[in-house]
Design a protein around this motif. Structure first.
Motif, PDB file in Angstrom:
ATOM      1  N   GLY A  24      79.211   4.979  25.722  1.00 23.60           N
ATOM      2  CA  GLY A  24      79.900   5.694  24.837  1.00 23.60           C
ATOM      3  C   GLY A  24      81.439   5.342  25.259  1.00 23.60           C
ATOM      4  N   GLY A  25      81.927   6.503  26.012  1.00 22.35           N
ATOM      5  CA  GLY A  25      83.062   6.815  26.672  1.00 22.35           C
ATOM      6  C   GLY A  25      83.425   5.368  26.524  1.00 22.35           C
ATOM      7  N   LEU A  26      83.804   4.175  26.915  1.00 24.41           N
ATOM      8  CA  LEU A  26      83.805   3.384  26.593  1.00 24.41           C
ATOM      9  C   LEU A  26      84.447   2.283  25.769  1.00 24.41           C
ATOM     10  N   LEU A  27      83.796   2.624  24.683  1.00 25.97           N
ATOM     11  CA  LEU A  27      83.281   1.954  23.580  1.00 25.97           C
ATOM     12  C   LEU A  27      84.381   2.616  22.724  1.00 25.97           C
ATOM     13  N   ALA A  28      84.653   4.383  22.902  1.00 25.65           N
ATOM     14  CA  ALA A  28      85.311   5.589  22.247  1.00 25.65           C
ATOM     15  C   ALA A  28      86.823   4.610  22.663  1.00 25.65           C
ATOM     16  N   GLN A  29      87.061   4.316  24.002  1.00 20.37           N
ATOM     17  CA  GLN A  29      88.487   3.469  23.720  1.00 20.37           C
ATOM     18  C   GLN A  29      88.797   2.393  23.482  1.00 20.37           C
ATOM     19  N   GLY A  30      87.931   1.868  22.013  1.00 17.84           N
ATOM     20  CA  GLY A  30      88.126   0.960  22.055  1.00 17.84           C
ATOM     21  C   GLY A  30      87.545  -0.795  22.562  1.00 17.84           C
ATOM     22  N   LEU A  31      86.626  -0.378  23.864  1.00 12.85           N
ATOM     23  CA  LEU A  31      86.579  -1.285  24.263  1.00 12.85           C
ATOM     24  C   LEU A  31      85.059  -1.880  23.395  1.00 12.85           C
ATOM     25  N   ASN A  32      85.176  -3.648  22.489  1.00 14.61           N
ATOM     26  CA  ASN A  32      84.251  -3.936  22.357  1.00 14.61           C
ATOM     27  C   ASN A  32      82.648  -3.979  22.411  1.00 14.61           C
ATOM     28  N   SER A  33      81.887  -4.304  22.336  1.00 14.31           N
ATOM     29  CA  SER A  33      80.121  -3.813  22.107  1.00 14.31           C
ATOM     30  C   SER A  33      80.161  -4.171  24.236  1.00 14.31           C
ATOM     31  N   LEU A  34      80.272  -5.800  23.919  1.00 13.35           N
ATOM     32  CA  LEU A  34      80.075  -7.191  25.089  1.00 13.35           C
ATOM     33  C   LEU A  34      80.778  -6.227  26.610  1.00 13.35           C
ATOM     34  N   ASP A  35      82.051  -5.635  26.114  1.00 13.94           N
ATOM     35  CA  ASP A  35      82.672  -5.590  27.174  1.00 13.94           C
ATOM     36  C   ASP A  35      82.217  -4.239  27.283  1.00 13.94           C
ATOM     37  N   ALA A  36      82.519  -3.036  26.592  1.00 10.71           N
ATOM     38  CA  ALA A  36      81.859  -2.344  27.746  1.00 10.71           C
ATOM     39  C   ALA A  36      80.371  -1.566  27.744  1.00 10.71           C
ATOM     40  N   ALA A  37      79.518  -2.561  27.611  1.00  3.12           N
ATOM     41  CA  ALA A  37      78.211  -3.001  28.255  1.00  3.12           C
ATOM     42  C   ALA A  37      78.139  -3.647  29.334  1.00  3.12           C
ATOM     43  N   ARG A  38      79.069  -4.612  29.291  1.00  7.43           N
ATOM     44  CA  ARG A  38      78.997  -5.216  30.913  1.00  7.43           C
ATOM     45  C   ARG A  38      79.834  -4.747  31.902  1.00  7.43           C
ATOM     46  N   LEU A  39      81.029  -3.771  31.490  1.00  4.33           N
ATOM     47  CA  LEU A  39      81.941  -2.932  31.782  1.00  4.33           C
ATOM     48  C   LEU A  39      80.919  -1.705  32.743  1.00  4.33           C
ATOM     49  N   SER A  40      80.538  -0.928  31.965  1.00  2.00           N
ATOM     50  CA  SER A  40      79.450   0.079  32.231  1.00  2.00           C
ATOM     51  C   SER A  40      78.370  -0.228  32.935  1.00  2.00           C
ATOM     52  N   VAL A  41      77.910  -0.843  32.703  1.00  2.00           N
ATOM     53  CA  VAL A  41      76.853  -1.408  33.680  1.00  2.00           C
ATOM     54  C   VAL A  41      77.450  -1.694  35.704  1.00  2.00           C
ATOM     55  N   CYS A  42      78.305  -2.499  35.585  1.00  2.00           N
ATOM     56  CA  CYS A  42      78.987  -2.435  36.716  1.00  2.00           C
ATOM     57  C   CYS A  42      79.787  -1.477  37.119  1.00  2.00           C
ATOM     58  N   ILE A  43      80.308  -0.169  36.030  1.00  2.00           N
ATOM     59  CA  ILE A  43      80.544   1.053  36.911  1.00  2.00           C
ATOM     60  C   ILE A  43      80.064   2.070  37.195  1.00  2.00           C
ATOM     61  N   HIS A  44      78.796   1.818  36.613  1.00  2.00           N
ATOM     62  CA  HIS A  44      77.256   2.605  37.336  1.00  2.00           C
ATOM     63  C   HIS A  44      76.734   2.542  38.201  1.00  2.00           C
ATOM     64  N   GLY A  45      76.712   0.505  38.357  1.00  2.00           N
ATOM     65  CA  GLY A  45      75.809   0.849  39.823  1.00  2.00           C
ATOM     66  C   GLY A  45      77.239   0.727  40.516  1.00  2.00           C
ATOM     67  N   ASP A  46      77.829   0.441  40.425  1.00  2.00           N
ATOM     68  CA  ASP A  46      79.686   0.656  41.868  1.00  2.00           C
ATOM     69  C   ASP A  46      79.168   1.785  42.613  1.00  2.00           C
ATOM     70  N   ALA A  47      80.065   2.684  41.591  1.00  2.00           N
ATOM     71  CA  ALA A  47      79.308   4.401  41.408  1.00  2.00           C
ATOM     72  C   ALA A  47      78.507   4.598  42.756  1.00  2.00           C
ATOM     73  N   ALA A  48      76.611   4.258  41.769  1.00  2.00           N
ATOM     74  CA  ALA A  48      75.417   4.826  42.925  1.00  2.00           C
ATOM     75  C   ALA A  48      75.635   3.950  44.486  1.00  2.00           C
ATOM     76  N   ASP A  49      76.522   3.062  44.593  1.00  2.00           N
ATOM     77  CA  ASP A  49      76.185   2.625  45.555  1.00  2.00           C
ATOM     78  C   ASP A  49      77.449   3.155  46.930  1.00  2.00           C
ATOM     79  N   LEU A  50      77.839   3.695  46.230  1.00  2.00           N
ATOM     80  CA  LEU A  50      79.412   3.929  46.886  1.00  2.00           C
ATOM     81  C   LEU A  50      78.974   5.483  46.840  1.00  2.00           C
ATOM     82  N   ALA A  51      78.369   6.245  45.758  1.00  2.00           N
ATOM     83  CA  ALA A  51      77.791   7.527  46.360  1.00  2.00           C
ATOM     84  C   ALA A  51      76.391   7.945  47.839  1.00  2.00           C
TER      85      ALA A  51
END
Length: 502
Positions: free
Chosen positions: A450-477
């Protein structure tokens, strides 16, 4: 002998293929490179040995299990190289050694000329070896395993020995990543020509261990011939979407996210989603929830705004003036209140993320729309498709495509090797860790999207980038440990990842 660069981890190719594609184009690619299939077999055997020495540098004894196909031929070549290098090699053939296919027969004869013995499976001395090399089946598996393979694979897995699998762990479906009913649990796998899509999702991600890839000298020719509609995606591939903000920026430029959910007794989910939208960079975030959740949502995060929904406000137009993006589902519940809100969301054309309870409600009355991103885990996917979880996990690629064809938009099928499908292409993000098996992780992902969509990313880019950020953040944590990892532990890492220049 021709050698080919062996790739691993960050250097692995992006395109993923089905076994049939490898089979169809491997010969033509070899011909273009001026090689025979036996030449490829020799390069594959050498690649196996190179990986063996890299991954198991102290091993002195190796037990090689071969089958009757070309995968077994790779095993014969490996055994010959290992024997010449001074290792103690025992080779055991599954089935009749006199009934070996095509080029594998030539590899077997070369092993025998080098004074190599061929022993039966019953003669295998598993307890005395350092490493087992699995060259039993390769990518040719279709349907279930024969009893003798089931028995041997189970015996190997129970032995507690490190295993190097040749091309793919035996028993694993190269296309789906499914296990039927057992598969080798490898410490390392060296795969050839192209990456098999089943190695990266479902059970495949849990069975291949450290993955290595050798193109066998024909990578470019193969890539020109075989067109893939499945590819791996990573955070590094997409950081260009996170543009540096101008000095005169203001919050109105970065969107307004309305997070809808938090039924009575479930304020935590909507709070997690809302806060992750803030941490992802949404300019403003408002929570539409039950009035009873006021304190639970706002306490400790005063930056969030609140709006209440009840029978008294049901006639109001909730979405016309304020939000640019909707996120619905976290803690939504399944009652009339929840159904009324989902009905309103279905009636709007605003970009929308649909998660959790909203997916369960959607399953009972399917709707197809292009303006939303659905984020089911396997259990929710099973409800949406009217099947069971086992059926979803049996072929996750097929499941995510079916979901997209029925419900439209972008579909993210969460799990080990999350899949993102827009109906034309499927992307795989092999990120994250078992520590994510805790409450609230999905809510955090919905908020990031939702946050990335709000900043203007299209749906596919927002979905792909969000999954990567989510997973990478969990790996760092998870560097502090996977067990006990909380969804809220991801927030500081999300903030870091949405600011790649920091």
């Amino acid at each position: 002998m021709l050698k080919d660069q062996i790739k691993t981890a960050g250097s692995l190719p992006h395109s993923l293929y089905r076994a049939e594609q490898i089979k169809e184009f491997e010969g033509a690619a070899a011909q273009l490179a001026g090689l025979t299939l036996y030449d490829l077999m020799k390069v594959a055997g050498q690649a196996c040995y190179d990986v063996f020495k890299t991954h198991f540098p102290n091993a002195g004894k190796v037990l090689v299990f071969t089958g009757q196909g070309n995968n077994g031929g790779d095993g014969y070549i490996f055994a010959g190289i290992a024997k010449k290098a001074g290792l103690e090699v025992q080779l055991c053939q599954m089935g009749d050694p006199g009934n070996v296919a095509n080029d594998a027969r030539r590899a077997k004869k070369t092993w025998e000329k080098g004074q190599g013995k061929i022993e039966t499976i019953e003669q295998a001395n598993i307890g005395a070896t350092d490493v087992i090399v699995d060259a039993l089946l390769g990518t040719g598996l279709s349907g279930g395993l024969r009893p003798e393979f089931k028995s041997l694979i189970a015996k190997i897995n129970q032995a507690g020995k490190a295993v190097l699998s040749v091309d793919i762990p035996s028993g694993l479906n190269a296309d789906s990543g499914a296990v039927n009913p057992v598969a080798i649990k490898a410490a390392a796998t060296v795969t050839f020509v192209g990456l098999k899509q089943g190695l990266f999702t479902g059970a495949g991600a849990n069975h291949c261990g450290q993955l290595y890839c050798s193109g066998l000298g024909i990578t470019q020719y193969f890539a020109d011939l075989a067109v893939s509609d499945v590819s791996r995606v990573s955070y590094q591939d997409l950081t260009h979407l996170l543009k540096k903000r101008q000095r005169d920026s203001h919050k109105g430029q970065f969107g307004k996210t309305l997070v809808i959910g938090g039924n009575i007794g479930m304020p935590g989910a909507v709070r997690l989603a809302a806060e992750s939208a803030l941490r992802s960079g949404s300019g403003l975030v408002k929570v539409l929830t039950r009035q009873e959740n006021h304190n639970a949502v706002i306490f400790g995060r005063p930056e969030l705004m609140l709006q209440y929904y009840s029978e008294k406000t049901a006639s109001e137009d909730l979405f016309e003036d304020w939000p640019t993006v909707l996120v619905i589902g976290p803690g939504l519940g399944l009652d009339d209140w929840a159904q009324s809100l989902l009905k309103r969301v279905i009636g709007t054309e605003l970009p929308c993320v649909v998660d959790a309870d909203a997916l369960t409600l959607l399953a009972s009355k399917p709707v197809c729309k292009d303006n939303w991103i659905l984020t089911p885990h396997p259990g929710e996917a099973a409800k949406l498709l009217g099947t069971g979880i086992a059926e979803i996990e049996k072929d996750r690629f097929s499941a995510v495509r079916r979901l997209q064809s029925i419900y439209g938009g972008i579909v993210i099928l969460k799990g080990a090797g999350s899949l993102i499908c827009d109906g034309k292409q499927t992307f795989l993000a092999n990120v994250g860790n078992p520590g994510m098996a805790s409450g609230g992780m999905g809510d955090v992902l919905s908020g990031i999207i939702g946050g990335l969509l709000a900043q203007g990313l299209n749906s596919l880019d927002a979905a792909r980038l969000s999954v990567c950020i989510h997973g990478d953040a969990a790996d760092l944590a998870a560097q502090q440990g996977e067990r006990g990892l909380l969804a809220s532990d991801l927030f500081s890492y999300i903030r870091k990842l949405v600011n790649p220049s920091c």
